[in-house]
Design a protein around this motif. Structure first.
Motif, PDB file in Angstrom:
ATOM      1  N   VAL A  31       0.842  -1.203   0.000  1.00 28.61           N
ATOM      2  CA  VAL A  31       0.000   0.000   0.000  1.00 28.61           C
ATOM      3  C   VAL A  31       0.877   1.253   0.000  1.00 28.61           C
ATOM      4  O   VAL A  31       0.600   2.217  -0.714  1.00 28.61           O
ATOM      5  N   ALA A  32       1.955   1.230   0.782  1.00 27.71           N
ATOM      6  CA  ALA A  32       2.869   2.376   0.809  1.00 27.71           C
ATOM      7  C   ALA A  32       3.463   2.633  -0.569  1.00 27.71           C
ATOM      8  O   ALA A  32       3.555   3.782  -1.020  1.00 27.71           O
ATOM      9  N   THR A  33       3.824   1.580  -1.261  1.00 27.83           N
ATOM     10  CA  THR A  33       4.357   1.716  -2.618  1.00 27.83           C
ATOM     11  C   THR A  33       3.293   2.268  -3.552  1.00 27.83           C
ATOM     12  O   THR A  33       3.569   3.149  -4.377  1.00 27.83           O
ATOM     13  N   ALA A  34       2.073   1.782  -3.426  1.00 25.04           N
ATOM     14  CA  ALA A  34       0.976   2.274  -4.274  1.00 25.04           C
ATOM     15  C   ALA A  34       0.701   3.746  -4.003  1.00 25.04           C
ATOM     16  O   ALA A  34       0.450   4.522  -4.928  1.00 25.04           O
ATOM     17  N   VAL A  35       0.760   4.156  -2.742  1.00 23.48           N
ATOM     18  CA  VAL A  35       0.552   5.561  -2.396  1.00 23.48           C
ATOM     19  C   VAL A  35       1.663   6.407  -2.995  1.00 23.48           C
ATOM     20  O   VAL A  35       1.415   7.454  -3.596  1.00 23.48           O
ATOM     21  N   GLU A  36       2.897   5.948  -2.838  1.00 24.95           N
ATOM     22  CA  GLU A  36       4.048   6.715  -3.321  1.00 24.95           C
ATOM     23  C   GLU A  36       4.044   6.872  -4.833  1.00 24.95           C
ATOM     24  O   GLU A  36       4.377   7.918  -5.366  1.00 24.95           O
ATOM     25  N   LYS A  55      -5.545   2.522  -8.838  1.00 26.18           N
ATOM     26  CA  LYS A  55      -6.269   1.273  -9.101  1.00 26.18           C
ATOM     27  C   LYS A  55      -6.000   0.247  -7.988  1.00 26.18           C
ATOM     28  O   LYS A  55      -6.918  -0.380  -7.475  1.00 26.18           O
ATOM     29  N   THR A  56      -4.738   0.114  -7.596  1.00 26.39           N
ATOM     30  CA  THR A  56      -4.389  -0.821  -6.525  1.00 26.39           C
ATOM     31  C   THR A  56      -4.981  -0.371  -5.203  1.00 26.39           C
ATOM     32  O   THR A  56      -5.515  -1.178  -4.444  1.00 26.39           O
ATOM     33  N   LEU A  57      -4.906   0.918  -4.924  1.00 24.22           N
ATOM     34  CA  LEU A  57      -5.457   1.437  -3.668  1.00 24.22           C
ATOM     35  C   LEU A  57      -6.966   1.215  -3.597  1.00 24.22           C
ATOM     36  O   LEU A  57      -7.493   0.825  -2.553  1.00 24.22           O
ATOM     37  N   ALA A  58      -7.660   1.454  -4.703  1.00 22.31           N
ATOM     38  CA  ALA A  58      -9.113   1.243  -4.726  1.00 22.31           C
ATOM     39  C   ALA A  58      -9.439  -0.231  -4.505  1.00 22.31           C
ATOM     40  O   ALA A  58     -10.380  -0.566  -3.771  1.00 22.31           O
ATOM     41  N   ALA A  72      -8.820  -1.023  -0.829  1.00 26.81           N
ATOM     42  CA  ALA A  72      -9.869  -0.428   0.006  1.00 26.81           C
ATOM     43  C   ALA A  72     -11.155  -1.233  -0.094  1.00 26.81           C
ATOM     44  O   ALA A  72     -11.834  -1.478   0.907  1.00 26.81           O
ATOM     45  N   LYS A  73     -11.502  -1.678  -1.296  1.00 25.70           N
ATOM     46  CA  LYS A  73     -12.709  -2.489  -1.482  1.00 25.70           C
ATOM     47  C   LYS A  73     -12.592  -3.802  -0.711  1.00 25.70           C
ATOM     48  O   LYS A  73     -13.543  -4.242  -0.064  1.00 25.70           O
ATOM     49  N   GLY A  74     -11.404  -4.412  -0.738  1.00 25.55           N
ATOM     50  CA  GLY A  74     -11.184  -5.647   0.019  1.00 25.55           C
ATOM     51  C   GLY A  74     -11.318  -5.428   1.514  1.00 25.55           C
ATOM     52  O   GLY A  74     -11.911  -6.243   2.231  1.00 25.55           O
ATOM     53  N   ALA A  75     -10.788  -4.314   2.001  1.00 22.00           N
ATOM     54  CA  ALA A  75     -10.890  -4.003   3.428  1.00 22.00           C
ATOM     55  C   ALA A  75     -12.345  -3.764   3.823  1.00 22.00           C
ATOM     56  O   ALA A  75     -12.804  -4.231   4.868  1.00 22.00           O
ATOM     57  N   ILE A  76     -13.071  -3.070   2.969  1.00 20.39           N
ATOM     58  CA  ILE A  76     -14.497  -2.818   3.239  1.00 20.39           C
ATOM     59  C   ILE A  76     -15.265  -4.135   3.301  1.00 20.39           C
ATOM     60  O   ILE A  76     -16.062  -4.358   4.214  1.00 20.39           O
TER      61      ILE A  76
END
Length: 122
Positions: A33-38, A43-46, A49-53
């Motif tokens: 997630v840190a890599t995706a944010v950076e 697309k990866t973050l979404a 987030a959907k998986g966490a939800i």
């Protein structure tokens, strides 16, 4: 001395291994997630987030509802803040336009009273 039965020892070791593996999985996921944010990989973050939800809704519906309410509140606050900033920017631009108009009026050549205006040239 403390005595532990074999089944208790097995459960303790099993839970320790499960905890260890779960923490390693969480660490790996957080790094991803840190890599995706950076890198701005939305697309990866979404997807994450959907998986966490989905996980939270499945395992703790009450938490999901409270998080949803808090997210809605934060969204409303953010939208209000954006509207306030947009309004302030518009007011600043209007004041700037008025100042430019005043400057344009002040810089216009004044023709003395009674003197003819110069003829327009084509």
């Amino acid at each position: 001395m403390y005595s532990v039965s074999f089944s208790q020892l097995l459960a303790l070791v099993g839970s320790g291994v499960t905890l260890h593996n779960g923490l390693r999985l969480l660490a790996a996921k957080l790094s991803a997630v840190a890599t995706a944010v950076e890198t701005g990989d939305v697309k990866t973050l979404a997807h994450d987030a959907k998986g966490a939800i989905d996980f939270v809704e499945t395992h703790d519906p009450a938490l999901a509802k409270s998080v949803e309410a808090e997210a809605s509140k934060l969204k409303d606050e953010a939208l209000a803040e954006v509207a306030k900033a947009r309004h302030a920017a518009a007011e600043t631009l209007r004041a700037l336009a008025a100042d430019v108009e005043k400057a344009a009026s002040a810089s216009a050549p004044a023709s003395p009273a009674g003197s003819p205006t110069p003829p327009a040239t084509s």
